[in-house]
Motif scaffolding. Structure first.
Motif, PDB file in Angstrom:
ATOM      1  N   THR A  90       0.819  -1.200  -0.160  1.00 20.95           N
ATOM      2  CA  THR A  90      -0.018  -0.177  -0.296  1.00 20.95           C
ATOM      3  C   THR A  90       0.872   1.131  -0.044  1.00 20.95           C
ATOM      4  OG1 THR A  90      -0.097  -0.003   2.547  1.00 20.95           O
ATOM      5  CG2 THR A  90      -1.870  -1.334   1.191  1.00 20.95           C
ATOM      6  N   ARG A  91       0.271   2.481   0.008  1.00 20.94           N
ATOM      7  CA  ARG A  91       0.936   3.627  -0.178  1.00 20.94           C
ATOM      8  C   ARG A  91       1.943   3.721   1.214  1.00 20.94           C
ATOM      9  NH1 ARG A  91       1.128   8.508  -2.976  1.00 20.94           N
ATOM     10  NH2 ARG A  91       3.108   9.750  -1.861  1.00 20.94           N
ATOM     11  N   LYS A  92       0.962   3.793   2.592  1.00 18.41           N
ATOM     12  CA  LYS A  92       1.623   3.595   3.490  1.00 18.41           C
ATOM     13  C   LYS A  92       2.812   2.585   3.830  1.00 18.41           C
ATOM     14  CE  LYS A  92       0.627   3.358   8.617  1.00 18.41           C
ATOM     15  NZ  LYS A  92      -0.402   3.211   9.642  1.00 18.41           N
ATOM     16  N   GLU A  93       2.713   1.684   3.287  1.00 19.80           N
ATOM     17  CA  GLU A  93       3.697   0.469   3.534  1.00 19.80           C
ATOM     18  C   GLU A  93       5.060   0.866   2.582  1.00 19.80           C
ATOM     19  OE1 GLU A  93       1.005  -3.538   4.412  1.00 19.80           O
ATOM     20  OE2 GLU A  93       1.431  -2.835   2.339  1.00 19.80           O
ATOM     21  N   THR A  94       4.665   1.451   1.342  1.00 19.99           N
ATOM     22  CA  THR A  94       5.860   1.623   0.491  1.00 19.99           C
ATOM     23  C   THR A  94       6.473   2.871   1.005  1.00 19.99           C
ATOM     24  OG1 THR A  94       4.426   1.238  -1.648  1.00 19.99           O
ATOM     25  CG2 THR A  94       6.158   3.002  -1.785  1.00 19.99           C
ATOM     26  N   ASP A  95       6.092   3.949   1.671  1.00 19.66           N
ATOM     27  CA  ASP A  95       6.416   5.086   2.410  1.00 19.66           C
ATOM     28  C   ASP A  95       7.461   4.429   3.475  1.00 19.66           C
ATOM     29  OD1 ASP A  95       5.340   6.875   0.738  1.00 19.66           O
ATOM     30  OD2 ASP A  95       4.013   7.438   1.911  1.00 19.66           O
ATOM     31  N   ARG A 115       3.671  -8.230   9.391  1.00 16.02           N
ATOM     32  CA  ARG A 115       3.003  -7.362   8.632  1.00 16.02           C
ATOM     33  C   ARG A 115       4.155  -6.484   8.164  1.00 16.02           C
ATOM     34  NH1 ARG A 115      -0.623  -3.519  12.329  1.00 16.02           N
ATOM     35  NH2 ARG A 115       1.283  -3.516  13.313  1.00 16.02           N
ATOM     36  N   VAL A 116       3.915  -5.838   6.919  1.00 19.41           N
ATOM     37  CA  VAL A 116       4.971  -5.040   6.303  1.00 19.41           C
ATOM     38  C   VAL A 116       5.374  -3.870   7.260  1.00 19.41           C
ATOM     39  CG1 VAL A 116       5.670  -3.534   4.434  1.00 19.41           C
ATOM     40  CG2 VAL A 116       4.159  -5.824   4.042  1.00 19.41           C
ATOM     41  N   ILE A 117       4.141  -3.305   7.827  1.00 14.47           N
ATOM     42  CA  ILE A 117       4.599  -2.094   8.731  1.00 14.47           C
ATOM     43  C   ILE A 117       5.462  -2.421   9.990  1.00 14.47           C
ATOM     44  CG2 ILE A 117       2.472  -2.028  10.442  1.00 14.47           C
ATOM     45  CD1 ILE A 117       3.544   0.766   7.828  1.00 14.47           C
ATOM     46  N   ASP A 118       5.370  -3.739  10.222  1.00 11.62           N
ATOM     47  CA  ASP A 118       6.391  -4.014  11.389  1.00 11.62           C
ATOM     48  C   ASP A 118       7.761  -4.248  11.191  1.00 11.62           C
ATOM     49  OD1 ASP A 118       4.211  -4.163  13.246  1.00 11.62           O
ATOM     50  OD2 ASP A 118       3.922  -6.410  12.718  1.00 11.62           O
TER      51      ASP A 118
END
Length: 570
Positions: free
Chosen positions: A167-172, A208-211
């Protein structure tokens, strides 16, 4: 006796590019690589019909490695692209698309291969000279005091790989981590020559990618039971480290090949164990705090070291040996004999860490030039693609240190370069060599073939049937959705060009990319105020794209110059 068959004569085919079968095969390859290109590129699944692993990707490195080609011409093309990717990691699809289109376009001109090759070299020289010049309208210098351009470059690499499923948030988030990991590999005290460290990607599949996160030093995965057995060390100064790439298991198979002569009554196992314990006593007397081994440590030696409060970690694997040597400053020990004091190294601290369901032993170095990027994603397929993409992004950043500049992405460099070449060859007659040995008509034909091939690379970014435009001021790439009305005021439909540098509210005139238009000189000055606040630019690695351009043209020239293909059928 087996019947001997007569040797078959070699199969010789002249003018291979005139064969419809060869043209059709090249067209299929072009269709495959073209459909993979860009953020909206279509994914490919490669698998063996008899079973085995399935690869889902749109990256050239994974695609060509799993794509089986048999025709010699295709092998030349795919091998050239793979060699380029092995050196530069990026722009593999650009190279393949440009090469295929250039071969196809040159064939349509009907010119002799010698004339086409000579002119292609001339146009390639114009391209490379312009791209390296200060007047280039798609070249942006990189200032390492401001990381915004570097962040845009990393984000562009990530967004061009849809199989990562970010997602855009994960890409950033991943873009920031990659840039942070890269900066950690740059030594603080640099001299004339910078020796970069290493970023190790640690898998957290299913997390999770965000982790995902970045930590300085090295993480060695081990079970919780093993971590509980490690004795805590409390020291104010650094910890002494010994690193072995020789096995400490006592297995005689590690002694090497040859004949082993043993005296009567000598027990080999006991003799080897005594040697291992003598090694342990030397490590203890040398005040070593941590012993790491690439292979296995004998349980008795491990117990002896633990009794003397020395941490022993084995099975670290060959992949971590070089980073461990760099982090600790050790010389890997390859024998069980006496150890030189210069072989030892040190680390600042040892800790334990837990991420998700995995436990790690964390080595923190005295000077950070090696870091660990803990990378998570939803499933194995997406993680494999993301790992490959992160490695590409890290390599691209390393190349940018060598040549601190980037090129505008999103197809804008290709369309701008095509406009420049048309203007240079058709308007500025003085740039044409007088002793070239070709006519003005031949130059015009090859120039159009060359520029159309460049524009085809940009046009490959559109996969949904939308219209493709170029502006008549900067020569940038613009895309319109497929369901747009036929008669329209373009500024109402367009937002920004492919690279994101210019918006449609500027005073611009547009033309369809594949339409006939009068050559114009594209404006070369870049708005510095725009670059200073650039947040969403699409950028390409300068070194990788320049090499891709050269490889594509040179490979196309090689294939166009083939007169015969000789195959041995025996």
């Amino acid at each position: 006796m087996a019947r001997l068959e007569a040797k078959k004569p070699s199969l010789c085919k002249s003018e291979p590019l005139t064969s419809e079968r060869v043209r059709a095969t090249l067209s299929v390859l072009k269709g495959i690589v073209t459909s993979c290109y860009g953020p909206s590129g279509r994914l490919k699944q490669l698998h063996n019909g008899l079973g085995g692993s399935v690869c889902t990707t749109s990256q050239s490195s994974a695609l060509l490695a799993n794509l089986s080609v048999t025709h010699p011409i295709l092998k030349i093309l795919t091998t050239s692209v793979q060699n380029h990717v092995s050196c530069f990691s990026d722009c593999g699809l650009v190279t393949a698309i440009l090469c295929c289109n250039l071969i196809e376009n040159v064939q349509k001109t009907g010119l002799t291969p010698s004339s086409a090759i000579k002119l292609n070299k001339h146009l390639l020289n114009l391209c490379t000279t312009y791209l390296r010049s200060k007047d280039c309208g798609c070249l942006i210098p990189v200032n390492f005091d401001n990381t915004q351009i570097l962040l845009c470059l990393v984000r562009s690499v990530l967004t061009s790989k849809p199989a990562c499923m970010l997602t855009r948030k994960e890409t950033d988030h991943i873009s920031t981590l990659i840039l942070r990991a890269f900066l950690l590999t740059i030594p603080e005290n640099t001299e004339d020559h910078i020796i970069l460290g290493k970023s190790i990607i640690v898998p957290l599949k299913g997390q999770r990618v965000i982790d995902s996160t970045v930590l300085p030093g090295i993480l060695i995965q081990m079970s919780e039971v093993q971590l509980m057995k490690i004795l805590p060390i409390k020291k104010s100064d650094s910890l002494k480290v010994a690193l072995f790439h020789a096995s400490l298991s006592g297995d005689l198979s590690d002694a090497g090949e040859g004949t082993l002569v043993v005296d009567y009554g000598v027990c080999l196992e006991n003799a080897v164990l005594d040697q291992l314990l003598n090694l342990g006593r030397q490590l203890v007397s040398d005040h070593v705090d941590l012993v790491m081994c690439q292979k296995v440590i004998h349980p008795s030696l491990k117990q002896f070291l633990n009794m003397h409060r020395v941490i022993a970690i084995d099975r670290v694997g060959v992949a971590l040996m070089e980073p461990l040597s760099k982090v600790t400053g050790t010389q890997p020990i390859g024998s069980l004999g006496s150890i030189s004091p210069s072989s030892y190294g040190s680390v600042k601290d040892l800790r334990t860490a837990k991420f998700g369901f995995k436990s790690f032993f964390h080595l923190i170095p005295n000077e950070v030039t090696v870091c660990s990027l803990l990378l998570g994603n939803r499933n194995d397929t997406a993680w494999d693609e993301l790992k490959l993409t992160c490695q590409t992004a890290l390599h691209v950043l390393q190349l940018t240190i060598k040549e601190p500049c980037v090129l505008l992405g999103g197809g804008c460099t290709e369309t701008h370069l095509a406009a420049y070449i048309r203007h240079k060859t058709f308007i500025e007659r003085g740039s044409i060599p007088k002793d070239g040995g070709y006519t003005q008509t031949e130059l015009q034909l090859i120039t159009e073939a060359f520029c159309t091939a460049l524009e085809s690379v940009a046009g490959s970014l559109e996969h949904d049937g939308g219209e493709i435009l170029t502006d008549m001021k900067y020569g940038h790439f613009w895309s319109v959705q497929a369901d747009s009305p036929s008669v329209v005021n373009w500024p109402d439909l367009l937002s920004r060009c492919g690279c994101g540098l210019h918006n449609s509210q500027e005073e611009l005139n547009w033309s369809f990319l594949r339409s006939t238009r009068h050559p114009f000189a594209p404006q070369t000055c870049l708005p510095h105020e725009t670059l200073g606040s650039a947040n969403n630019l699409t950028l390409d690695c300068f070194t990788a794209k320049l090499s891709g351009l050269q490889v594509a043209v040179e490979t196309a020239n090689l294939i166009l110059d083939l007169s015969y293909v000789i195959e041995d059928k025996n």
